[in-house]
Design a protein around this motif. Structure first.
Motif, mmCIF file in Angstrom:
data_model
loop_
_atom_site.group_PDB
_atom_site.id
_atom_site.type_symbol
_atom_site.label_atom_id
_atom_site.label_comp_id
_atom_site.label_asym_id
_atom_site.label_seq_id
_atom_site.Cartn_x
_atom_site.Cartn_y
_atom_site.Cartn_z
ATOM 1 N N GLU A 109 95.790 77.357 23.283
ATOM 2 C CA GLU A 109 96.988 77.914 22.646
ATOM 3 C C GLU A 109 97.002 77.574 21.158
ATOM 4 O O GLU A 109 97.318 78.427 20.314
ATOM 5 N N LYS A 114 93.160 83.725 23.959
ATOM 6 C CA LYS A 114 93.841 84.312 25.113
ATOM 7 C C LYS A 114 92.891 84.666 26.245
ATOM 8 O O LYS A 114 93.318 84.831 27.388
ATOM 9 N N LYS A 135 96.605 80.822 33.825
ATOM 10 C CA LYS A 135 97.281 82.119 33.899
ATOM 11 C C LYS A 135 98.780 81.942 34.054
ATOM 12 O O LYS A 135 99.580 82.591 33.362
ATOM 13 N N SER A 136 99.185 81.043 34.958
ATOM 14 C CA SER A 136 100.604 80.863 35.258
ATOM 15 C C SER A 136 101.365 80.176 34.126
ATOM 16 O O SER A 136 102.501 80.534 33.825
ATOM 17 N N TYR A 138 100.056 79.438 30.819
ATOM 18 C CA TYR A 138 99.718 79.785 29.440
ATOM 19 C C TYR A 138 99.413 81.265 29.257
ATOM 20 O O TYR A 138 99.081 81.685 28.154
ATOM 21 N N HIS A 139 99.524 82.049 30.319
ATOM 22 C CA HIS A 139 99.315 83.503 30.259
ATOM 23 C C HIS A 139 97.953 83.855 29.668
ATOM 24 O O HIS A 139 97.827 84.763 28.847
ATOM 25 N N GLU A 141 93.762 84.796 30.266
ATOM 26 C CA GLU A 141 92.800 85.409 31.181
ATOM 27 C C GLU A 141 91.539 84.554 31.201
ATOM 28 O O GLU A 141 91.067 84.102 30.159
#
Length: 227
Positions: A109, A114, A135-136, A138-139, A141
């Protein structure tokens, strides 16, 4: 300083790396005249080789509870793969379980990344305890190698790296996998095996390498020195 409980042994090579780095980094902050209070429990690596989630969960919960009873104020597992036990262990202890993927996500981050490639053994790459956490929370991929290369990566990790063998063929294989992941859009690579930062160096490829061991150690040190 706060007392940290360490669960090691998978492998003992990575456990040494954690112990050394935690002591060195705390020493840089407080001076070499002192060192942090650590409680270490080393688990037989054969437990992970059996790949029985029920046994793994039970063992890590038992050890975490014993470390808490011994005075640990937080738990750190000195490896990536055993974090598969996190969801079972954390709700059943009264102290924080510092997650390696949380340390990794914070650094990604900070770097503005990303889409990340993930290298490690088979359970780490195909499980959700690293990729799902990222994923949950820090969104992000997460990409892993193609199916035919997952087995090769696992073999290098289990038969060489965790036994202290860091060979040119292993370095060539993992460097090649990083290039393939970059071609698929990875902006950085998670070195999701505690021994991979020993095998690979930052100048092996010109893209961000997120060494989970080092990031996890930083999180541990911050906890030890926190108010």
């Amino acid at each position: 300083m706060k007392t940290l409980g360490l669960i090691g042994g998978t492998s003992w090579h990575s456990t040494i790396e954690y112990y050394r780095c935690i002591n060195e980094q705390v020493g840089e902050e407080i001076g070499r005249h002192a060192n942090p209070p650590l409680i270490l429990h080393s688990i037989n690596i054969e437990l992970m080789r059996e790949q029985d989630p029920r046994k793994i969960n039970a063992k890590y919960l038992d050890v975490a509870q014993k470390l808490e009873q011994a005075g640990a104020e937080a738990i750190v597992i000195c490896a990536n793969t055993p974090h598969m036990a996190y969801d079972n262990v954390q709700p059943k202890i009264g102290i924080p379980f510092l997650h390696i993927a949380d340390a990794t996500g914070k650094e990604a981050e900070r770097l503005g990344l990303k889409k990340l490639g993930l290298l490690g053994n088979r359970p780490t790459m195909t499980g959700s305890f690293i990729s799902g956490f990222l994923k949950s929370n820090y969104h992000m991929e997460v990409l892993i190698p193609e199916a035919e290369n997952i087995g090769k990566a696992h073999k290098f990790v289990s038969e060489e790296l965790t036994q202290g063998a860091f060979t040119p063929p292993a370095r060539e294989f993992f460097t090649g996998q990083m290039e393939l992941l970059r071609a698929r859009g990875a902006e950085g690579i998670i070195l999701g095996c505690t021994e991979l930062p020993i095998l690979l160096k930052e100048d092996d490829i010109d893209m961000p390498l997120l060494a989970t061991t080092h990031l996890h150690v930083q999180m541990a040190v911050e906890f030890i020195l926190s108010d």
